[in-house]
Design a protein around this motif. Structure first.
Motif, PDB file in Angstrom:
ATOM      1  N   ALA A  38       3.348   6.346   2.423  1.00  0.00           N
ATOM      2  CA  ALA A  38       3.545   7.794   2.325  1.00  0.00           C
ATOM      3  C   ALA A  38       2.983   8.490   3.560  1.00  0.00           C
ATOM      4  O   ALA A  38       3.604   9.411   4.105  1.00  0.00           O
ATOM      5  CB  ALA A  38       2.886   8.330   1.059  1.00  0.00           C
ATOM      6  N   ILE A  39       1.826   8.051   4.022  1.00  0.00           N
ATOM      7  CA  ILE A  39       1.238   8.633   5.233  1.00  0.00           C
ATOM      8  C   ILE A  39       2.124   8.348   6.441  1.00  0.00           C
ATOM      9  O   ILE A  39       2.387   9.226   7.263  1.00  0.00           O
ATOM     10  CB  ILE A  39      -0.184   8.087   5.453  1.00  0.00           C
ATOM     11  N   TYR A  44       0.842  -1.192   0.000  1.00  0.00           N
ATOM     12  CA  TYR A  44       0.000   0.000   0.000  1.00  0.00           C
ATOM     13  C   TYR A  44       0.881   1.247   0.000  1.00  0.00           C
ATOM     14  O   TYR A  44       1.323   1.713   1.052  1.00  0.00           O
ATOM     15  CB  TYR A  44      -0.906   0.016   1.231  1.00  0.00           C
ATOM     16  N   ALA A  45       1.117   1.789  -1.178  1.00  0.00           N
ATOM     17  CA  ALA A  45       2.022   2.937  -1.315  1.00  0.00           C
ATOM     18  C   ALA A  45       1.507   4.157  -0.562  1.00  0.00           C
ATOM     19  O   ALA A  45       2.278   4.881   0.073  1.00  0.00           O
ATOM     20  CB  ALA A  45       2.220   3.277  -2.788  1.00  0.00           C
ATOM     21  N   TYR A  46       0.213   4.382  -0.593  1.00  0.00           N
ATOM     22  CA  TYR A  46      -0.340   5.557   0.085  1.00  0.00           C
ATOM     23  C   TYR A  46      -0.170   5.438   1.597  1.00  0.00           C
ATOM     24  O   TYR A  46       0.085   6.414   2.285  1.00  0.00           O
ATOM     25  CB  TYR A  46      -1.814   5.763  -0.274  1.00  0.00           C
ATOM     26  N   ALA A  47      -0.290   4.226   2.134  1.00  0.00           N
ATOM     27  CA  ALA A  47      -0.113   4.033   3.573  1.00  0.00           C
ATOM     28  C   ALA A  47       1.331   4.301   3.979  1.00  0.00           C
ATOM     29  O   ALA A  47       1.598   4.890   5.029  1.00  0.00           O
ATOM     30  CB  ALA A  47      -0.530   2.633   3.972  1.00  0.00           C
TER      31      ALA A  47
END
Length: 66
Positions: free
Chosen positions: A37-38, A32-35
């Protein structure tokens, strides 16, 4: 390791435990790339807040000594 470090009062063990937990989370969230990044953003914000708070505390100590 985090709990053991906290119970024994050993800061180094606590830090290594926290690093291990962080690395495990990164591995679990690698799909999960967005996770990721977060998580990276929150880590940077936390680091900045800690550094600023530490600087403010040292500044107040210097003023109090005068």
């Amino acid at each position: 390791m985090v709990i053991i470090g906290l119970v024994l009062g050993r800061r180094l063990i606590t830090i290594w435990g926290a690093v291990g937990v962080t690395l495990a989370l990164i591995y679990l969230l690698s799909g999960y790339a967005y996770a990721l990044a977060i998580l990276a953003g929150l880590s940077i914000i936390t680091a900045v807040v800690v550094v600023v708070a530490k600087g403010q505390r040292n500044k107040q100590k210097k003023v109090a000594k005068k």
